[in-house]
Design a protein around this motif. Structure first.
Motif, PDB file in Angstrom:
ATOM      1  N   LEU A 189       0.830  -1.210   0.000  1.00 22.22           N
ATOM      2  CA  LEU A 189       0.000   0.000   0.000  1.00 22.22           C
ATOM      3  C   LEU A 189       0.861   1.254   0.000  1.00 22.22           C
ATOM      4  N   ILE A 190       0.457   2.232  -0.806  1.00 21.54           N
ATOM      5  CA  ILE A 190       1.055   3.566  -0.759  1.00 21.54           C
ATOM      6  C   ILE A 190      -0.059   4.535  -0.387  1.00 21.54           C
ATOM      7  N   LEU A 191       0.065   5.166   0.779  1.00 24.77           N
ATOM      8  CA  LEU A 191      -0.920   6.149   1.251  1.00 24.77           C
ATOM      9  C   LEU A 191      -0.222   7.502   1.290  1.00 24.77           C
ATOM     10  N   SER A 192      -0.520   8.333   0.309  1.00 22.99           N
ATOM     11  CA  SER A 192       0.239   9.571   0.122  1.00 22.99           C
ATOM     12  C   SER A 192      -0.562  10.796   0.554  1.00 22.99           C
ATOM     13  N   ASN A 193       0.093  11.648   1.350  1.00 20.25           N
ATOM     14  CA  ASN A 193      -0.426  12.975   1.704  1.00 20.25           C
ATOM     15  C   ASN A 193      -1.695  12.925   2.562  1.00 20.25           C
ATOM     16  N   PHE A 194      -1.720  12.032   3.547  1.00 18.42           N
ATOM     17  CA  PHE A 194      -2.792  12.041   4.558  1.00 18.42           C
ATOM     18  C   PHE A 194      -2.181  12.564   5.860  1.00 18.42           C
ATOM     19  N   SER A 195      -1.909  13.864   5.903  1.00 16.46           N
ATOM     20  CA  SER A 195      -1.083  14.413   6.976  1.00 16.46           C
ATOM     21  C   SER A 195      -1.886  14.990   8.145  1.00 16.46           C
ATOM     22  N   THR A 196      -3.145  15.348   7.948  1.00  9.51           N
ATOM     23  CA  THR A 196      -3.939  15.910   9.044  1.00  9.51           C
ATOM     24  C   THR A 196      -4.507  14.778   9.904  1.00  9.51           C
ATOM     25  N   LYS A 197      -5.134  15.154  11.010  1.00  9.11           N
ATOM     26  CA  LYS A 197      -5.738  14.156  11.898  1.00  9.11           C
ATOM     27  C   LYS A 197      -6.859  13.398  11.177  1.00  9.11           C
ATOM     28  N   LEU A 198      -7.687  14.132  10.423  1.00  5.86           N
ATOM     29  CA  LEU A 198      -8.757  13.484   9.646  1.00  5.86           C
ATOM     30  C   LEU A 198      -8.166  12.651   8.510  1.00  5.86           C
ATOM     31  N   GLY A 199      -7.068  13.123   7.935  1.00  6.34           N
ATOM     32  CA  GLY A 199      -6.390  12.359   6.889  1.00  6.34           C
ATOM     33  C   GLY A 199      -5.862  11.032   7.404  1.00  6.34           C
ATOM     34  N   GLU A 200      -5.276  11.048   8.602  1.00  9.60           N
ATOM     35  CA  GLU A 200      -4.783   9.811   9.221  1.00  9.60           C
ATOM     36  C   GLU A 200      -5.934   8.853   9.516  1.00  9.60           C
ATOM     37  N   ARG A 201      -7.055   9.417   9.948  1.00 14.40           N
ATOM     38  CA  ARG A 201      -8.250   8.604  10.228  1.00 14.40           C
ATOM     39  C   ARG A 201      -8.743   7.929   8.944  1.00 14.40           C
ATOM     40  N   THR A 202      -8.798   8.688   7.851  1.00 14.70           N
ATOM     41  CA  THR A 202      -9.244   8.162   6.557  1.00 14.70           C
ATOM     42  C   THR A 202      -8.282   7.083   6.058  1.00 14.70           C
ATOM     43  N   ALA A 203      -6.980   7.349   6.170  1.00 18.48           N
ATOM     44  CA  ALA A 203      -5.986   6.366   5.743  1.00 18.48           C
ATOM     45  C   ALA A 203      -6.100   5.083   6.553  1.00 18.48           C
ATOM     46  N   ASN A 204      -6.411   5.219   7.844  1.00 21.46           N
ATOM     47  CA  ASN A 204      -6.578   4.061   8.722  1.00 21.46           C
ATOM     48  C   ASN A 204      -7.760   3.192   8.275  1.00 21.46           C
ATOM     49  N   ILE A 205      -8.864   3.837   7.881  1.00 20.30           N
ATOM     50  CA  ILE A 205     -10.044   3.110   7.403  1.00 20.30           C
ATOM     51  C   ILE A 205      -9.717   2.371   6.105  1.00 20.30           C
ATOM     52  N   LEU A 206      -8.993   3.034   5.196  1.00 19.26           N
ATOM     53  CA  LEU A 206      -8.675   2.437   3.893  1.00 19.26           C
ATOM     54  C   LEU A 206      -7.659   1.300   4.008  1.00 19.26           C
ATOM     55  N   LYS A 207      -6.639   1.491   4.843  1.00 20.85           N
ATOM     56  CA  LYS A 207      -5.569   0.478   4.887  1.00 20.85           C
ATOM     57  C   LYS A 207      -6.032  -0.835   5.525  1.00 20.85           C
ATOM     58  N   HIS A 208      -7.043  -0.770   6.407  1.00 17.96           N
ATOM     59  CA  HIS A 208      -7.514  -1.993   7.050  1.00 17.96           C
ATOM     60  C   HIS A 208      -8.429  -2.824   6.157  1.00 17.96           C
ATOM     61  N   LEU A 209      -8.627  -2.387   4.902  1.00 15.22           N
ATOM     62  CA  LEU A 209      -9.334  -3.221   3.925  1.00 15.22           C
ATOM     63  C   LEU A 209      -8.392  -4.235   3.269  1.00 15.22           C
ATOM     64  N   PHE A 210      -7.088  -4.071   3.520  1.00 16.14           N
ATOM     65  CA  PHE A 210      -6.096  -4.921   2.859  1.00 16.14           C
ATOM     66  C   PHE A 210      -5.286  -5.694   3.896  1.00 16.14           C
ATOM     67  N   PRO A 211      -5.019  -6.985   3.646  1.00 14.96           N
ATOM     68  CA  PRO A 211      -4.179  -7.759   4.565  1.00 14.96           C
ATOM     69  C   PRO A 211      -2.702  -7.439   4.381  1.00 14.96           C
ATOM     70  N   VAL A 212      -1.888  -7.936   5.285  1.00 17.91           N
ATOM     71  CA  VAL A 212      -0.442  -7.704   5.219  1.00 17.91           C
ATOM     72  C   VAL A 212       0.141  -8.515   4.056  1.00 17.91           C
ATOM     73  N   PRO A 213       0.880  -7.863   3.129  1.00 22.21           N
ATOM     74  CA  PRO A 213       1.389  -8.592   1.957  1.00 22.21           C
ATOM     75  C   PRO A 213       2.698  -9.319   2.242  1.00 22.21           C
ATOM     76  N   LYS A 214       3.064 -10.215   1.340  1.00 19.37           N
ATOM     77  CA  LYS A 214       4.392 -10.823   1.392  1.00 19.37           C
ATOM     78  C   LYS A 214       5.419  -9.810   0.894  1.00 19.37           C
TER      79      LYS A 214
END
Length: 293
Positions: A189-214
């Motif tokens: 995953l590449i999560l670019s430019n989610f620097s605010t508190k709300l941005g981090e929250r949004t990135a957190n919601i999106l990244k947990h849709l994907f499992p840990v890759p090899k």
């Protein structure tokens, strides 16, 4: 099962109601710590509670000293198991919406697509809870064009509402050979430019849709924020000429997301509290960006 869900929800709401008291206690302990470290006198309003608070501070370690919240609880067990996602649509989906949902099934690993039929949202959420799904993704359309995406985390939320723009599916691209096959590997995953508190929250919601890759997987999924529009891209890469020569190939689909609401609850809970919602003046104001710089 229904009683268990009611009990768990009640416990969750009770923990949430304690947050204000815990935050107040945390601030008091922080002020006493700062005063002791800097050699300043204890603030006047805290002198009566100083002895009890100092005793609590002495008993804390690295984990208990940090202020926890219900937001931490929502994804507390997310790393214990891979996400399991249910994909569905609004009622009577058109052919383009059905095609887009089929392609999203390959975008999100461990996802299952379900024809909506006549089921209501509350039934879908209850079924997903009973079968240990971690998220429900619902896609909306307007006149045959996909225009909305809702991500609801189970069992207690949050739910993020996104506008969907500029959708280009693999089906729309005519040169199928240049595009290649759709990989199903767990992506980096590449999560670019989610620097605010709300941005981090949004990135957190999106990244947990994907499992840990090899480590050696060759698939990359990008969520890049620019002016509060999140661009989604799906690539694979190959090293044809050695480690210094990398060939990047987009495999689709592609689309843009615009966040407009986050709710502290699941999709079926109309009474759930709004964590954040866009307001009309936010579209025209020249204030700083919502998700990132």
């Amino acid at each position: 099962m229904l009683r268990r869900n009611v009990r768990l929800r009640r416990e969750y709401l009770y923990r949430k109601s304690l947050e204000g008291k815990e935050r107040l206690l945390y601030e008091k302990k922080r002020k006493i710590k700062e005063a002791l470290e800097e050699g300043k006198p204890i603030p006047t309003e805290l002198r009566n509670e100083e002895a009890a608070l100092r005793q609590e501070i002495d008993l804390e370690d690295e984990n208990t000293a940090i202020l926890r919240s219900t937001i931490d609880d929502e994804y507390a067990n997310a790393t214990d198991k891979d996400p399991k996602i249910l994909l569905t649509t609004s009622r009577n989906p058109s052919a383009p919406l059905t095609q887009f949902t089929k392609e999203l099934k390959f975008v999100f690993p461990n996802s299952q697509r379900m024809n909506r039929g006549g089921q209501v949202i509350s039934e879908i959420i209850e079924t997903c809870r009973a079968h240990d799904f971690t998220d429900v993704v619902l896609v909306h359309e307007h006149r045959g064009v996909p225009d909305g995406l809702i991500i609801s985390h189970l069992p207690f939320g949050p739910t993020a509402y996104f506008g969907l723009l500029n959708v280009v599916t693999r089906h729309d691209i005519k040169d199928k050979k240049a595009m290649g096959t759709m990989p199903e590997a767990y992506p980096h995953l590449i999560l670019s430019n989610f620097s605010t508190k709300l941005g981090e929250r949004t990135a957190n919601i999106l990244k947990h849709l994907f499992p840990v890759p090899k480590p050696d997987t060759k698939r990359i999924v990008t969520f890049a924020n620019q002016s509060d529009y999140v661009s989604f891209r799906n690539h694979i890469y190959e090293k044809r000429g050695g480690p210094k020569s990398v060939e990047l190939k987009e495999v689709g689909p592609r689309f843009e997301l615009r966040l407009y609401q986050i709710k502290l609850g699941t999709m079926d809970q109309d009474e759930a509290q709004n964590e954040w919602v866009i307001r009309p003046y936010m579209n025209t104001s020249k204030k700083k960006k919502i998700l990132g710089d």
